[in-house]
Design a protein around this motif. Structure first.
Motif, PDB file in Angstrom:
ATOM      1  N   ALA A 139      44.334 -48.816   6.401  1.00  0.00           N
ATOM      2  CA  ALA A 139      42.888 -48.988   6.227  1.00  0.00           C
ATOM      3  C   ALA A 139      42.568 -49.072   4.740  1.00  0.00           C
ATOM      4  CB  ALA A 139      42.139 -47.824   6.875  1.00  0.00           C
ATOM      5  N   PRO A 140      42.871 -50.203   4.123  1.00  0.00           N
ATOM      6  CA  PRO A 140      42.691 -50.336   2.675  1.00  0.00           C
ATOM      7  C   PRO A 140      41.281 -50.000   2.198  1.00  0.00           C
ATOM      8  CG  PRO A 140      43.911 -52.192   3.563  1.00  0.00           C
ATOM      9  CD  PRO A 140      43.420 -51.415   4.736  1.00  0.00           C
ATOM     10  N   GLY A 141      40.295 -50.222   3.018  1.00  0.00           N
ATOM     11  CA  GLY A 141      38.930 -49.953   2.592  1.00  0.00           C
ATOM     12  C   GLY A 141      38.624 -48.477   2.422  1.00  0.00           C
ATOM     13  N   ALA A 142      39.471 -47.617   2.955  1.00  0.00           N
ATOM     14  CA  ALA A 142      39.232 -46.172   2.876  1.00  0.00           C
ATOM     15  C   ALA A 142      39.850 -45.530   1.644  1.00  0.00           C
ATOM     16  CB  ALA A 142      39.772 -45.494   4.131  1.00  0.00           C
ATOM     17  N   LYS A 143      40.587 -46.295   0.842  1.00  0.00           N
ATOM     18  CA  LYS A 143      41.288 -45.716  -0.303  1.00  0.00           C
ATOM     19  C   LYS A 143      40.338 -45.048  -1.278  1.00  0.00           C
ATOM     20  CE  LYS A 143      43.394 -49.479  -1.512  1.00  0.00           C
ATOM     21  NZ  LYS A 143      44.255 -50.407  -2.272  1.00  0.00           N
ATOM     22  N   ALA A 144      39.211 -45.709  -1.564  1.00  0.00           N
ATOM     23  CA  ALA A 144      38.264 -45.149  -2.524  1.00  0.00           C
ATOM     24  C   ALA A 144      37.672 -43.838  -2.017  1.00  0.00           C
ATOM     25  CB  ALA A 144      37.152 -46.154  -2.810  1.00  0.00           C
ATOM     26  N   TYR A 145      37.431 -43.747  -0.709  1.00  0.00           N
ATOM     27  CA  TYR A 145      36.868 -42.527  -0.142  1.00  0.00           C
ATOM     28  C   TYR A 145      37.873 -41.365  -0.221  1.00  0.00           C
ATOM     29  CZ  TYR A 145      33.289 -45.675   1.682  1.00  0.00           C
ATOM     30  OH  TYR A 145      32.281 -46.590   1.790  1.00  0.00           O
ATOM     31  N   VAL A 146      39.122 -41.674   0.014  1.00  0.00           N
ATOM     32  CA  VAL A 146      40.149 -40.639  -0.075  1.00  0.00           C
ATOM     33  C   VAL A 146      40.283 -40.133  -1.509  1.00  0.00           C
ATOM     34  CG1 VAL A 146      42.606 -40.115   0.216  1.00  0.00           C
ATOM     35  CG2 VAL A 146      41.419 -41.530   1.903  1.00  0.00           C
ATOM     36  N   ALA A 147      40.245 -41.056  -2.469  1.00  0.00           N
ATOM     37  CA  ALA A 147      40.328 -40.661  -3.877  1.00  0.00           C
ATOM     38  C   ALA A 147      39.135 -39.794  -4.262  1.00  0.00           C
ATOM     39  CB  ALA A 147      40.390 -41.902  -4.759  1.00  0.00           C
ATOM     40  N   ALA A 148      37.940 -40.186  -3.812  1.00  0.00           N
ATOM     41  CA  ALA A 148      36.744 -39.403  -4.111  1.00  0.00           C
ATOM     42  C   ALA A 148      36.824 -38.015  -3.470  1.00  0.00           C
ATOM     43  CB  ALA A 148      35.498 -40.142  -3.623  1.00  0.00           C
ATOM     44  N   ALA A 149      37.341 -37.940  -2.251  1.00  0.00           N
ATOM     45  CA  ALA A 149      37.481 -36.655  -1.565  1.00  0.00           C
ATOM     46  C   ALA A 149      38.444 -35.739  -2.312  1.00  0.00           C
ATOM     47  CB  ALA A 149      37.965 -36.872  -0.131  1.00  0.00           C
ATOM     48  N   ALA A 150      39.514 -36.309  -2.841  1.00  0.00           N
ATOM     49  CA  ALA A 150      40.483 -35.513  -3.598  1.00  0.00           C
ATOM     50  C   ALA A 150      39.845 -34.916  -4.845  1.00  0.00           C
ATOM     51  CB  ALA A 150      41.682 -36.383  -3.981  1.00  0.00           C
ATOM     52  N   LEU A 151      39.091 -35.729  -5.573  1.00  0.00           N
ATOM     53  CA  LEU A 151      38.443 -35.241  -6.781  1.00  0.00           C
ATOM     54  C   LEU A 151      37.373 -34.201  -6.451  1.00  0.00           C
ATOM     55  CD1 LEU A 151      38.096 -38.624  -8.712  1.00  0.00           C
ATOM     56  CD2 LEU A 151      39.782 -36.819  -9.080  1.00  0.00           C
ATOM     57  N   LEU A 152      36.606 -34.432  -5.393  1.00  0.00           N
ATOM     58  CA  LEU A 152      35.560 -33.493  -4.995  1.00  0.00           C
ATOM     59  C   LEU A 152      36.161 -32.161  -4.556  1.00  0.00           C
ATOM     60  CD1 LEU A 152      32.553 -33.010  -4.459  1.00  0.00           C
ATOM     61  CD2 LEU A 152      32.890 -33.925  -2.153  1.00  0.00           C
ATOM     62  N   PHE A 153      37.258 -32.209  -3.843  1.00  0.00           N
ATOM     63  CA  PHE A 153      37.917 -30.976  -3.403  1.00  0.00           C
ATOM     64  C   PHE A 153      38.367 -30.151  -4.604  1.00  0.00           C
ATOM     65  CE2 PHE A 153      41.868 -28.691  -2.495  1.00  0.00           C
ATOM     66  CZ  PHE A 153      41.421 -27.825  -1.499  1.00  0.00           C
ATOM     67  N   GLY A 154      38.928 -30.815  -5.603  1.00  0.00           N
ATOM     68  CA  GLY A 154      39.376 -30.107  -6.799  1.00  0.00           C
ATOM     69  C   GLY A 154      38.234 -29.403  -7.506  1.00  0.00           C
ATOM     70  N   VAL A 155      37.079 -30.069  -7.590  1.00  0.00           N
ATOM     71  CA  VAL A 155      35.916 -29.472  -8.254  1.00  0.00           C
ATOM     72  C   VAL A 155      35.399 -28.272  -7.465  1.00  0.00           C
ATOM     73  CG1 VAL A 155      33.509 -29.863  -8.922  1.00  0.00           C
ATOM     74  CG2 VAL A 155      35.234 -31.610  -9.394  1.00  0.00           C
ATOM     75  N   CYS A 156      35.266 -28.415  -6.155  1.00  0.00           N
ATOM     76  CA  CYS A 156      34.764 -27.330  -5.306  1.00  0.00           C
ATOM     77  C   CYS A 156      35.711 -26.128  -5.326  1.00  0.00           C
ATOM     78  CB  CYS A 156      34.576 -27.817  -3.873  1.00  0.00           C
ATOM     79  SG  CYS A 156      33.227 -28.994  -3.670  1.00  0.00           S
ATOM     80  N   GLU A 157      36.996 -26.392  -5.369  1.00  0.00           N
ATOM     81  CA  GLU A 157      37.976 -25.303  -5.377  1.00  0.00           C
ATOM     82  C   GLU A 157      37.825 -24.457  -6.629  1.00  0.00           C
ATOM     83  OE1 GLU A 157      41.530 -23.087  -6.043  1.00  0.00           O
ATOM     84  OE2 GLU A 157      41.134 -24.904  -7.185  1.00  0.00           O
ATOM     85  N   VAL A 158      37.581 -25.109  -7.766  1.00  0.00           N
ATOM     86  CA  VAL A 158      37.431 -24.382  -9.029  1.00  0.00           C
ATOM     87  C   VAL A 158      36.108 -23.632  -9.080  1.00  0.00           C
ATOM     88  CG1 VAL A 158      37.206 -24.640 -11.521  1.00  0.00           C
ATOM     89  CG2 VAL A 158      38.971 -25.907 -10.298  1.00  0.00           C
TER      90      VAL A 158
END
Length: 303
Positions: free
Chosen positions: A52-71
């Motif tokens: 699902a190539p169109g979902a790549k940007a959403y996965v990247a955004a989720a990864a960055l958001l998770f890192g911020v929330c964790e901190v």
């Protein structure tokens, strides 16, 4: 010559250790969940790139958001658990080793009601047995001011050895992660922009965590080595006849450093303690037997 072997197995002190273990278990479960999520993110990203190539940007955004929330959010809660667990261990040490509490450093003790809630549910018979004889039984054969120093030394040595093993595992894990992502990128012939979006961005949380954890464990090992060296100096002075009052004050100073270490030090997963427990406990008991014999020999020679 002292009551350490019996006092450490009193119900009130076993309750402190049981409550402490429950808090550390919760903190380690949180840490395990963080590691699992951060490890899954690059796998999800690679799957999205393939199906699902169109979902790549959403996965990247989720990864960055998770890192911020964790901190911002989860890290504060995690540190609160660590501080309370360190207070429980400090209360245990102060009672068993007959040390005065440093209220200026530690603050108020954990409320007895909270200790009861945390320790009311006992674990398996094996888990309960692991709480007993926290310090080597041999330390009961020396005066309290000497046995106290010996317990502090063995505690630092045990913790340092576990963390050295964990640091080596983290270094190996980091190398495997980098190698795995590199091999995939080369095999898939990814361009720079695809590599950044598909691999690097989702992998950033797990790489950051592994790097941060490795350096934190390494720094902690250095601190423990320094504190063990200080405990060794204190031990040598004790067997040479240091007055009891001076030994008690020096032990309290060392305990302050141990408490600060416990509050700030990173966790080690339980599987590593289980893996190394038998060997380290045998090592600790053998070391205690040797040092007790050293004290008794020195004491007999000067009697």
């Amino acid at each position: 010559m002292n009551a350490i072997p019996s006092k450490q197995n009193e119900d009130k002190n076993l309750s402190l250790l049981r409550a402490r273990r429950r808090l550390y278990k919760a903190a380690k479960r949180y840490q395990g969940a963080v590691v699992l999520v951060t490890l899954l993110l690059p796998i999800v990203s690679l799957s999205a790139a393939a199906f699902a190539p169109g979902a790549k940007a959403y996965v990247a955004a989720a990864a960055l958001l998770f890192g911020v929330c964790e901190v911002i959010f989860l890290d504060r809660w995690h540190k609160g658990l660590m501080k309370t667990a360190a207070k429980l261990q400090e209360d245990f040490d102060c009672d068993v080793l007959e040390m005065r509490r440093n209220e200026f450093l530690e603050g108020a003790s954990v409320d007895p009601e909270e200790v009861y809630d945390l320790s009311a549910k006992k674990s398996s018979p094996e888990g309960e047995q692991q709480l007993r004889d926290w310090y080597p039984v041999a330390v009961g054969s020396v005066p309290m001011h000497v046995g106290r120093i010996l317990c502090q030394r063995e505690n630092l040595l045990y913790d340092g050895n576990v963390r050295k093993t964990y640091s080596r595992l983290l270094r190996i894990g980091l190398l495997l992660l980098v190698a795995g992502f590199s091999v995939y990128s080369i095999a898939a012939s990814l361009k720079v922009d695809a590599f950044l979006l598909t691999v690097l961005a989702p992998a950033t949380p797990i790489l950051n965590w592994t790097l941060r954890e490795f350096f934190r464990q390494r720094d902690t090992v250095e601190t423990l080595d320094r504190l063990k060296s200080e405990s060794q100096k204190l031990w040598k002075k004790a067997i040479e006849g240091m007055p009891m009052n001076e030994a008690a004050e020096r032990s309290r100073e060392l305990q302050d450093a141990i408490y600060n270490h416990r509050v700030a030090s990173p966790l080690v997963f339980d599987f590593l303690y289980r893996f190394r427990r038998d060997g380290l406990e045998a090592q600790m008991n053998a070391g205690a037997d040797h040092l007790v014999a050293e004290f008794q020999k020195k004491n007999a020679a000067t009697a």
